[in-house]
Design an enzyme around this catalytic site. Structure first.
Site, mmCIF file in Angstrom:
data_model
loop_
_atom_site.group_PDB
_atom_site.id
_atom_site.type_symbol
_atom_site.label_atom_id
_atom_site.label_comp_id
_atom_site.label_asym_id
_atom_site.label_seq_id
_atom_site.Cartn_x
_atom_site.Cartn_y
_atom_site.Cartn_z
ATOM 1 N N ARG A 230 0.856 -1.170 0.000
ATOM 2 C CA ARG A 230 0.000 0.000 0.000
ATOM 3 C C ARG A 230 0.896 1.225 0.000
ATOM 4 O O ARG A 230 2.007 1.206 0.550
ATOM 5 C CB ARG A 230 -0.896 0.031 1.253
ATOM 6 C CG ARG A 230 -2.049 -0.993 1.231
ATOM 7 C CD ARG A 230 -3.102 -0.632 0.214
ATOM 8 N NE ARG A 230 -4.293 -1.489 0.281
ATOM 9 C CZ ARG A 230 -4.451 -2.594 -0.413
ATOM 10 N NH1 ARG A 230 -3.468 -3.038 -1.190
ATOM 11 N NH2 ARG A 230 -5.568 -3.304 -0.318
ATOM 12 N N GLU A 259 -4.323 7.443 -4.451
ATOM 13 C CA GLU A 259 -4.779 6.800 -5.684
ATOM 14 C C GLU A 259 -6.215 7.255 -5.997
ATOM 15 O O GLU A 259 -6.988 7.489 -5.055
ATOM 16 C CB GLU A 259 -4.754 5.283 -5.503
ATOM 17 C CG GLU A 259 -3.349 4.726 -5.358
ATOM 18 C CD GLU A 259 -3.336 3.230 -5.055
ATOM 19 O OE1 GLU A 259 -4.394 2.602 -5.148
ATOM 20 O OE2 GLU A 259 -2.268 2.726 -4.728
ATOM 21 N N HIS A 277 -1.743 0.301 -9.518
ATOM 22 C CA HIS A 277 -2.382 -0.601 -8.542
ATOM 23 C C HIS A 277 -3.093 -1.730 -9.295
ATOM 24 O O HIS A 277 -4.301 -1.923 -9.173
ATOM 25 C CB HIS A 277 -3.352 0.152 -7.632
ATOM 26 C CG HIS A 277 -3.680 -0.602 -6.385
ATOM 27 N ND1 HIS A 277 -4.046 0.008 -5.200
ATOM 28 C CD2 HIS A 277 -3.660 -1.924 -6.121
ATOM 29 C CE1 HIS A 277 -4.273 -0.914 -4.275
ATOM 30 N NE2 HIS A 277 -4.058 -2.107 -4.800
HETATM 31 C C1 8YV Z 1 -7.393 -5.118 -5.374
HETATM 32 C C2 8YV Z 1 -5.534 -5.134 -3.768
HETATM 33 O O1 8YV Z 1 -7.667 -5.347 -6.709
HETATM 34 O O2 8YV Z 1 -6.314 -7.228 -3.127
HETATM 35 C C3 8YV Z 1 -5.901 -6.127 -2.737
HETATM 36 O O3 8YV Z 1 -5.757 -5.782 -1.534
HETATM 37 O O4 8YV Z 1 -4.920 -4.153 -3.489
HETATM 38 C C4 8YV Z 1 -5.936 -5.389 -5.162
HETATM 39 O O5 8YV Z 1 -5.693 -6.719 -5.486
HETATM 40 C C5 8YV Z 1 -7.779 -3.691 -5.099
HETATM 41 O O6 8YV Z 1 -7.715 -3.450 -3.734
HETATM 42 C C6 8YV Z 1 -9.224 -3.494 -5.612
HETATM 43 O O7 8YV Z 1 -9.686 -2.222 -5.261
#
Ligand code: 8YV
Length: 317
Positions: A230, A259, A277
């Site tokens: 993150r 983001e 992302h």
């Molecule tokens: C998601 C991600 O696609 O799985 C997670 O925590 O960061 C990504 O794989 C994303 O969060 C979708 O909004």
């Protein structure tokens, strides 16, 4: 009457069709006035669907008195208010494991692109500069040390891949694990011994700024930082400054603060490989994530154990 399900953020079409067949869906994602929509349908909602970038708030928990489950199409749940869910008796499910390989592949893609200067190489060909001579030599991965910040499922998958590239693995985390890698108690100590560090820790308040300015400085002018966790996990201002000054060699970034409109400085950094992302962003993996959400809701309404529950904090007495 079918169970009443709130769509905070949609799944892929195949899975939305399954939800439409099994439940009465209420599309908060399409509502012009979300507050008014929640006030109208909130009292009858029994379950909610979201994704990692959108999450689930305390206000939403309070607006859904009958809601008993929130299912997110993401492994990360840092935007879900777990304390509010615990207080309101709302179970939470996520989508671990099905995305591990794609996210680990992306970490190695970003590392290779940064180390071997793929963006610079592509520009060298496209611009015609190659006719004037070769691009500069780059960095090999073989024989280098990869430091993994957060050796969870994704961190271990990254380590497995990096070992196949001839890298030595080290890691940092809350406590040592039974693995054949050197352990360091902090990212700063890890970075001092590594050529590359990859942030693979879960997001959330407890890991905010975990990869500090000191850790990035310890990596040094030949060091590479990769982030598939993150944006909050790294001191982003320090990251930008150290890349701009050359005190950090390069970065491969899938995640950012703010983001989907990250700091515009990133667009000016030739030594940063940028990805929006999208580490889990393949058809196969997003289908599997979406299906896991459907399966969790089906298990809930059938009174069966949830396939992938998220541990909740003890509700305050
Ligand atoms: C998601 C991600 O696609 O799985 C997670 O925590 O960061 C990504 O794989 C994303 O969060 C979708 O909004």
């Amino acid at each position: 009457m079918k169970p009443q399900v709130l769509i905070i953020a949609p799944l892929l079409p195949n899975q939305m069709a399954q939800l439409e067949a099994a439940y009465d869906l209420h599309r908060l994602d399409k509502a012009a006035d979300k507050a008014a929509f929640l006030a109208e349908v909130g009292p009858r909602i029994e379950a909610a669907v979201t994704v990692g970038s959108v999450g689930f708030t305390r206000a939403q928990a309070e607006a859904l008195p009958k809601c008993k489950i929130v299912s997110t199409s993401s492994v990360g749940y840092d935007k879900i208010d777990l304390a509010a869910c615990a207080e309101h008796g709302i179970a939470v499910t996520n989508t671990p494991d099905v995305l591990t390989d794609d996210v680990a592949d992306t970490a190695l893609m970003l590392l290779l692109a940064a180390a071997r200067q793929l963006p610079q190489g592509e520009a060298h060909v496209r611009s015609g500069a190659w006719a004037k001579g070769p691009m500069p030599l780059t960095m090999a991965l073989k024989g280098k040390t990869l430091g993994v910040v957060g050796l969870g499922r994704i961190g271990q998958a990254i380590a497995d891949r990096a070992e196949a590239f001839g890298m030595t693995i080290a890691y940092s985390g809350r406590s040592p694990k039974d693995v054949p890698y050197a352990y360091y108690p902090t990212p700063e100590a890890l970075a001092a011994e590594a050529d590359v560090i990859v942030a693979a820790a879960a997001g959330g308040p407890e890991t905010k700024g975990l990869v500090s300015r000191a850790a990035l400085e310890a990596l040094g002018p030949k060091g590479i930082f990769v982030n598939i966790a993150r944006g909050s996990v790294v001191d982003e201002a320090a990251l930008i400054e150290l890349l701009q000054s050359g005190k950090l060699g390069a970065a491969g970034l899938d995640v950012f603060e703010n983001e989907p409109t990250p700091d515009p400085a990133f667009a000016t950094l030739a030594t940063a490989v940028l990805y929006p992302h999208h580490a889990s962003g393949t058809v196969e993996t997003r289908e599997a994530m979406s299906q896991l959400v459907v399966d969790n809701l089906a298990a809930h309404f059938a009174g069966q154990p949830l396939p992938t529950p998220v541990p909740l904090p003890k509700a305050a007495a």
